[in-house]
Design a protein around this motif. Structure first.
Motif, short mmCIF file in Angstrom:
data_model
loop_
_atom_site.label_atom_id
_atom_site.label_comp_id
_atom_site.label_asym_id
_atom_site.label_seq_id
_atom_site.Cartn_x
_atom_site.Cartn_y
_atom_site.Cartn_z
N GLY A 181 0.82 -1.21 0.00
CA GLY A 181 0.00 0.00 0.00
C GLY A 181 0.86 1.26 0.00
O GLY A 181 2.05 1.20 -0.34
N SER A 182 0.26 2.36 0.42
CA SER A 182 0.95 3.65 0.42
C SER A 182 0.94 4.26 1.81
O SER A 182 -0.12 4.70 2.28
CB SER A 182 0.28 4.63 -0.56
N PRO A 183 2.08 4.31 2.49
CA PRO A 183 2.14 5.02 3.77
C PRO A 183 1.73 6.47 3.55
O PRO A 183 2.11 7.10 2.55
CB PRO A 183 3.61 4.92 4.15
N THR A 184 0.94 7.02 4.48
CA THR A 184 0.34 8.34 4.25
C THR A 184 0.44 9.22 5.48
O THR A 184 0.00 8.85 6.57
CB THR A 184 -1.13 8.18 3.81
N TYR A 185 1.01 10.40 5.28
CA TYR A 185 1.30 11.37 6.35
C TYR A 185 0.06 12.24 6.57
O TYR A 185 -0.45 12.88 5.66
CB TYR A 185 2.48 12.21 5.88
N THR A 186 -0.40 12.29 7.84
CA THR A 186 -1.60 13.05 8.14
C THR A 186 -1.47 14.54 7.79
O THR A 186 -2.44 15.18 7.41
CB THR A 186 -1.95 12.92 9.64
N LYS A 187 -0.27 15.07 7.91
CA LYS A 187 -0.07 16.48 7.59
C LYS A 187 -0.34 16.74 6.10
O LYS A 187 -0.94 17.77 5.73
CB LYS A 187 1.36 16.92 7.95
N ASP A 188 0.06 15.80 5.24
CA ASP A 188 -0.19 15.95 3.80
C ASP A 188 -1.66 15.78 3.48
O ASP A 188 -2.22 16.49 2.62
CB ASP A 188 0.63 14.92 3.01
N VAL A 189 -2.33 14.83 4.15
CA VAL A 189 -3.77 14.65 3.94
C VAL A 189 -4.52 15.90 4.37
O VAL A 189 -5.43 16.37 3.67
CB VAL A 189 -4.31 13.43 4.73
N ALA A 207 -6.55 9.82 -1.36
CA ALA A 207 -5.52 10.78 -0.95
C ALA A 207 -4.46 10.10 -0.12
O ALA A 207 -4.44 10.20 1.11
CB ALA A 207 -6.15 11.94 -0.19
N THR A 208 -3.59 9.36 -0.79
CA THR A 208 -2.45 8.73 -0.12
C THR A 208 -1.18 9.32 -0.71
O THR A 208 -1.19 9.85 -1.83
CB THR A 208 -2.45 7.21 -0.33
N ASN A 209 -0.09 9.21 0.02
CA ASN A 209 1.18 9.65 -0.55
C ASN A 209 1.54 8.76 -1.74
O ASN A 209 1.14 7.59 -1.80
CB ASN A 209 2.28 9.62 0.51
N GLU A 210 2.28 9.31 -2.68
CA GLU A 210 2.60 8.61 -3.91
C GLU A 210 3.58 7.46 -3.69
O GLU A 210 4.46 7.54 -2.84
CB GLU A 210 3.20 9.59 -4.93
N GLY A 211 3.41 6.42 -4.50
CA GLY A 211 4.29 5.27 -4.44
C GLY A 211 3.70 4.17 -3.58
O GLY A 211 2.78 4.39 -2.79
N TYR A 212 4.24 2.95 -3.77
CA TYR A 212 3.76 1.78 -3.03
C TYR A 212 4.94 1.04 -2.41
O TYR A 212 6.06 1.09 -2.92
CB TYR A 212 3.01 0.83 -3.96
N CYS A 213 4.65 0.33 -1.33
CA CYS A 213 5.66 -0.51 -0.69
C CYS A 213 4.95 -1.54 0.16
O CYS A 213 3.73 -1.44 0.42
CB CYS A 213 6.62 0.32 0.16
N SER A 214 5.69 -2.52 0.63
CA SER A 214 5.15 -3.47 1.61
C SER A 214 5.47 -2.94 3.00
O SER A 214 6.30 -2.02 3.16
CB SER A 214 5.77 -4.85 1.42
N TRP A 215 4.85 -3.51 4.03
CA TRP A 215 5.18 -3.11 5.40
C TRP A 215 6.66 -3.38 5.68
O TRP A 215 7.31 -2.61 6.40
CB TRP A 215 4.31 -3.87 6.40
N ALA A 272 7.49 12.04 2.54
CA ALA A 272 6.63 12.25 3.70
C ALA A 272 7.25 11.67 4.96
O ALA A 272 7.23 12.30 6.04
CB ALA A 272 5.26 11.62 3.45
N LEU A 273 7.83 10.49 4.84
CA LEU A 273 8.45 9.84 5.99
C LEU A 273 9.64 10.66 6.50
O LEU A 273 9.81 10.83 7.72
CB LEU A 273 8.90 8.43 5.62
N GLU A 274 10.45 11.17 5.59
CA GLU A 274 11.58 12.00 5.99
C GLU A 274 11.11 13.22 6.79
O GLU A 274 11.68 13.55 7.83
CB GLU A 274 12.37 12.46 4.76
N ARG A 275 10.07 13.87 6.30
CA ARG A 275 9.56 15.05 6.98
C ARG A 275 8.95 14.70 8.34
O ARG A 275 9.08 15.45 9.31
CB ARG A 275 8.52 15.77 6.10
N PHE A 276 8.29 13.55 8.39
CA PHE A 276 7.70 13.11 9.65
C PHE A 276 8.77 12.80 10.70
O PHE A 276 8.64 13.19 11.86
CB PHE A 276 6.81 11.89 9.42
N LEU A 277 9.82 12.12 10.28
CA LEU A 277 10.90 11.81 11.21
C LEU A 277 11.55 13.09 11.72
O LEU A 277 11.96 13.17 12.88
CB LEU A 277 11.94 10.90 10.53
N SER A 278 11.64 14.09 10.87
CA SER A 278 12.16 15.39 11.28
C SER A 278 11.22 16.04 12.28
O SER A 278 11.66 16.65 13.27
CB SER A 278 12.36 16.29 10.06
#
Length: 285
Positions: A181-189, A207-215, A272-278
Motif C-alpha cells: 500500500g501507500s504510507p500516508t502522512y496526516t499532515k499531507d492529507v 488521498a495517499t502519498n505517492e508510491g507503493y511498498c510493503s510493510w 513524507a516519511l523524511e519530513r515526519f521523522l524530522s
C-alpha cells in the motif's frame, strides 16, 4: 470559513485542526466527550447551534481487530454516526468531507483500486466504513469521500512510532512483506483537505502519498532514515501473524481522479516519511 472537525483529537483530526488554522479558517474541534455522533438528536442540535460552513468528519471506530468482536459499536460509530453527521449537513446545506479507507475494497489483485470500483470489504471495520460512504452518497450532493491508508502522524499511535520504539530493544524484526500500500502522512492529507474545501469539486478521492511498498519495505526505510541501520528486518508472509480481522493484501489506491479534477497529488511516501521523522525529532527536543 467556519469548519467543524469531528474526531479532532485523533491522529488525522489533530493535523486537520492545525491546517485549518494555518489557512485562516475558524476551526471548531469536536471530541468524543463534546459530541457522541451515535446520538442522532444531539448531533443534529450541536451542528445546528455551531452553524458551520463545512464539516470534516474524521471521527471513527478504527480498532480493526476489536471491531470483529464489537460489531454493534463499530456500526453505530462508523455507519450510523456518519449518517447523523450527513443528515445535519443536508439540513444546513453545507459540504461534508468524510474520511474513509482502503478497507472498503477486498484487497485482491495487484492493480490500484479506482474511486468507483465496487466496494467489497472483508472485515467489520471495512463494512461499516463502506456503509458510512453509502449514507453520505445517498443523503448529500455536496460531499467529498476521501479514502486514505497506512496513516502516520505526530499525534497518536502508528507503525512508524512502533518501529522506532521496538528498534530500541530488538535488533531483529519480522515484518509482513505481502501486504502492499501507500504510507500516508496526516499532515499531507490535512493540506489536501484544505484544497478540497476551496475547490468544491465534489466526489470520491483517494488521498495517499505517492508510491507503493510493503510493510517490510516501509520498516526498512524507517530504520535507514533514522540511522538505525544495525537493525535487521526479515520479510514474512501475513500467515505468520494471525489477526482477528482479515487485512487486504492489495491496498494500492489509484489517484487518477485527482488529475481529472485538477487537484495535486500528494508527495511520495519516502519524502513524507523524511519530513515526519524530522517532525518527531523536533517534537522530542
Amino acid at each position: 470559513m467556519k469548519v467543524v472537525v469531528t474526531g479532532s483529537e485523533g491522529q488525522l483530526g489533530y493535523d486537520v485542526m492545525r491546517s485549518l488554522l494555518r489557512h485562516d479558517h475558524q476551526a471548531l474541534g469536536l471530541t468524543r466527550e463534546l459530541l457522541d455522533i451515535t446520538e442522532e438528536e444531539k448531533t443534529l442540535n450541536t451542528l445546528r447551534e455551531l452553524a458551520p460552513d463545512a464539516v470534516i468528519h474524521c471521527a471513527a471506530y478504527t480498532a480493526v481487530d476489536d471491531a470483529e468482536e464489537d460489531e454493534k459499536r463499530c456500526h453505530e460509530v462508523n455507519a450510523l454516526g456518519t449518517k447523523h453527521v450527513a443528515m445535519a449537513c443536508k439540513e444546513l446545506d453545507i459540504p461534508m468531507i468524510y474520511i474513509s479507507t482502503d478497507y472498503v475494497f477486498d484487497g485482491s489483485g495487484e492493480k490500484p483500486f479506482e474511486v468507483n470500483d465496487i466496494r467489497n470489504p472483508q472485515n467489520v471495520y471495512g463494512k461499516t466504513k463502506a456503509e458510512g460512504e453509502a449514507f453520505v452518497e445517498n443523503l448529500l450532493d455536496k460531499y467529498f469521500i476521501v479514502r486514505i491508508s497506512w496513516v502516520f502522524g505526530i499525534h497518536g499511535k502508528n507503525f512508524v512510532k512502533t518501529m522506532l520504539q521496538v528498534g530500541k530493544t530488538r535488533k531483529v524484526l519480522q515484518v509482513v512483506n505481502d501486504q502492499v500500500g501507500s504510507p500516508t502522512y496526516t499532515k499531507d492529507v490535512a493540506e489536501f483537505l484544505m484544497s478540497l474545501l476551496d475547490s468544491r469539486v465534489y466526489g470520491i478521492y483517494h488521498a495517499t502519498n505517492e508510491g507503493y511498498c510493503s510493510w517490510y519495505e516501509f520498516a526498512k526505510t524507517i530504520f535507514e532514515l533514522s540511522d538505525m541501520k544495525d537493525i535487521k528486518v526479515e520479510p514474512v508472509p501475513s500467515s505468520a501473524y494471525k489477526t482477528k480481522a482479515k487485512r487486504p493484501l492489495n491496498s494500492r489506491l489509484s489517484k487518477e481522479n485527482l488529475q481529472r479534477s485538477g487537484l495535486s497529488k500528494l508527495p511520495t511516501w519516502e519524502n513524507a516519511l523524511e519530513r515526519f521523522l524530522s517532525e518527531i525529532s523536533d517534537h522530542n527536543k
